[in-house]
Design an enzyme around this catalytic site. Structure first.
Site, PDB file in Angstrom:
ATOM      1  N   GLY A 118     -42.554 -14.627   9.027  1.00  0.00           N
ATOM      2  CA  GLY A 118     -43.380 -14.681  10.229  1.00  0.00           C
ATOM      3  C   GLY A 118     -44.791 -15.187  10.004  1.00  0.00           C
ATOM      4  O   GLY A 118     -45.699 -14.862  10.780  1.00  0.00           O
ATOM      5  N   SER A 119     -44.995 -16.030   8.954  1.00  0.00           N
ATOM      6  CA  SER A 119     -46.371 -16.496   8.700  1.00  0.00           C
ATOM      7  C   SER A 119     -46.921 -17.245   9.910  1.00  0.00           C
ATOM      8  O   SER A 119     -48.092 -17.085  10.262  1.00  0.00           O
ATOM      9  CB  SER A 119     -46.444 -17.366   7.446  1.00  0.00           C
ATOM     10  OG  SER A 119     -45.614 -18.488   7.581  1.00  0.00           O
ATOM     11  N   ASP A 163     -40.464 -13.039  16.700  1.00  0.00           N
ATOM     12  CA  ASP A 163     -41.465 -13.058  15.627  1.00  0.00           C
ATOM     13  C   ASP A 163     -42.824 -12.599  16.160  1.00  0.00           C
ATOM     14  O   ASP A 163     -43.435 -11.684  15.609  1.00  0.00           O
ATOM     15  CB  ASP A 163     -41.603 -14.479  15.038  1.00  0.00           C
ATOM     16  CG  ASP A 163     -40.398 -14.886  14.212  1.00  0.00           C
ATOM     17  OD1 ASP A 163     -39.394 -14.153  14.223  1.00  0.00           O
ATOM     18  OD2 ASP A 163     -40.454 -15.937  13.547  1.00  0.00           O
TER      19      ASP A 163
HETATM   20  C1  MEV Z   1     -37.045 -16.564  12.903  1.00  0.00           C
HETATM   21  O1  MEV Z   1     -37.815 -15.551  12.285  1.00  0.00           O
HETATM   22  C2  MEV Z   1     -36.034 -15.938  13.816  1.00  0.00           C
HETATM   23  C3  MEV Z   1     -35.102 -16.936  14.498  1.00  0.00           C
HETATM   24  O2  MEV Z   1     -34.133 -16.150  15.191  1.00  0.00           O
HETATM   25  C4  MEV Z   1     -35.852 -17.820  15.482  1.00  0.00           C
HETATM   26  C5  MEV Z   1     -36.341 -17.054  16.718  1.00  0.00           C
HETATM   27  O3  MEV Z   1     -35.789 -16.024  17.077  1.00  0.00           O
HETATM   28  O4  MEV Z   1     -37.282 -17.562  17.318  1.00  0.00           O
HETATM   29  C6  MEV Z   1     -34.384 -17.814  13.512  1.00  0.00           C
END
Ligand code: MEV
Length: 334
Positions: A118-119, A163
């Site tokens: 989550g940077s 995120d």
């Molecule tokens: C990214 O941390 C999580 C994903 O499911 C993308 C999102 O939910 O926006 C891959």
């Protein structure tokens, strides 16, 4: 102090801090409507914002070199890297009616980038919060959540919002698109270990490939989505009741599904298997996949040390993480 710097120091300023995140279940599928469970962690990005007199938006970022990878597409402080951060600043100024305000923003990001932690959401959230606070506006968490979609969309194409929700609210949450954010009251914190594979990815490409697959393989994805729904509800329940064994096995199941849709990586599979052989209760990739980190549930603090040692031997970089409970926080000099 000379006169010019006294004047500069009096310009309105503020700072903010936001945590990174891990996803315990439901990544990728959350974009398609399934619930995800995520937890904010004690790795942070910090933003400082100060009005300037030259009417320009200036952004710079500092990331320790150990958090970068040669595979990262853009070097920090290149125009491409800074673009979504500038978008976050401009969207915030726009939202608070100060489109023409000049502002200097500097960010310290102590979260490995493109590693599923989550940077980008954390950075975005700390920027929005610092910029609005510096202009005397306290945006609500809901407003920050909405605004964060602007840079997140630029960067990821189709973000679910999980995120930024985690970085804003902190703690553990169950998230469902478009904006259901349910805090989970955790009985006993699980003992978690992260390990960075060192392989970095691009979230946009990975999410795009999953969305495409879901359009062509409708029936199989319907089945996956209902499995993920059950896994996420089970993960929330296991957290609430402090059942680390259930948590671990549900996370391993989730990893299998992520492998089936092609977002794992041989190195991630190897780290997951290594962890299990070394006594973990379960493990999975976390975030978009394609590289980045695995998250491991350990039975005891001692076993966590042991698994971390094994990871180091295998060329991974372990992190002993704990939960962040505060989410985004901002302050301005009084
Ligand atoms: C990214 O941390 C999580 C994903 O499911 C993308 C999102 O939910 O926006 C891959």
């Amino acid at each position: 102090m000379n006169q010019a710097s006294t004047r500069t120091n009096r310009l309105p300023s503020a700072q903010a801090r936001a945590p990174g995140k891990i996803i315990l279940s439901g990544e990728q599928f959350v974009v398609l409507g399934a619930p995800a469970v995520a937890m904010a962690i004690n790795l942070y990005s910090k933003a400082k914002a100060r009005s300037n007199l030259n009417k320009r938006v200036q952004v710079e970022v500092d990331i320790p070199t150990r958090f970068l990878s040669k595979a990262d597409p853009y070097p920090p402080n290149s125009q491409e890297f800074l673009r979504p951060l500038r978008i976050a600043v401009e969207a915030t100024l726009d939202r608070i009616g100060k489109r023409r305000q000049g502002i200097d923003v500097s960010v310290d990001c102590e979260i490995p980038i493109a590693a599923g932690l989550g940077s980008s959401a954390s950075t975005t959230v700390s920027i929005i919060s610092a910029v609005s606070k510096s202009q005397g506006v306290d945006l609500s968490r809901k407003e920050i959540f909405k605004l964060a979609f602007v840079p997140e969309r630029y960067l990821h194409g189709k973000p679910s919002g999980v995120d930024q929700a985690t970085c804003i609210y902190g703690g553990s949450i169950e998230f469902t698109r478009p904006a259901s954010i349910k805090p989970i009251r955790v009985q006993t914190e699980p003992i978690l270990l992260l390990c960075d594979s060192g392989i970095h990815h691009e979230t946009k490409t990975l999410v795009g490939s999953v969305v495409k697959q879901s359009e062509t393989k409708r029936k199989i994805f319907r089945d996956y989505l209902s499995q993920v729904r059950e896994i996420s509800h089970g993960v929330s329940k296991a957290l609430r009741s402090g059942d680390s064994e259930d948590l671990g096995s549900l996370m391993s199941l989730n990893h299998e599904l992520l492998r089936k849709i092609g977002v794992s990586h041989p190195k991630l599979d190897r780290l997951v298997n290594t962890a299990k052989r070394a006594g973990a209760l379960g493990a999975k990739l976390t975030g978009a996949g394609g590289g980045g980190c695995v998250v491991v549930v350990c039975p005891t603090a001692r076993s966590r040390e042991r698994i971390a040692k094994v990871f180091r031997r295998e060329g991974g970089r372990p992190y002993m993480i704990t939960k962040d409970t505060d989410g985004v926080e901002s302050s301005a000099p009084s």
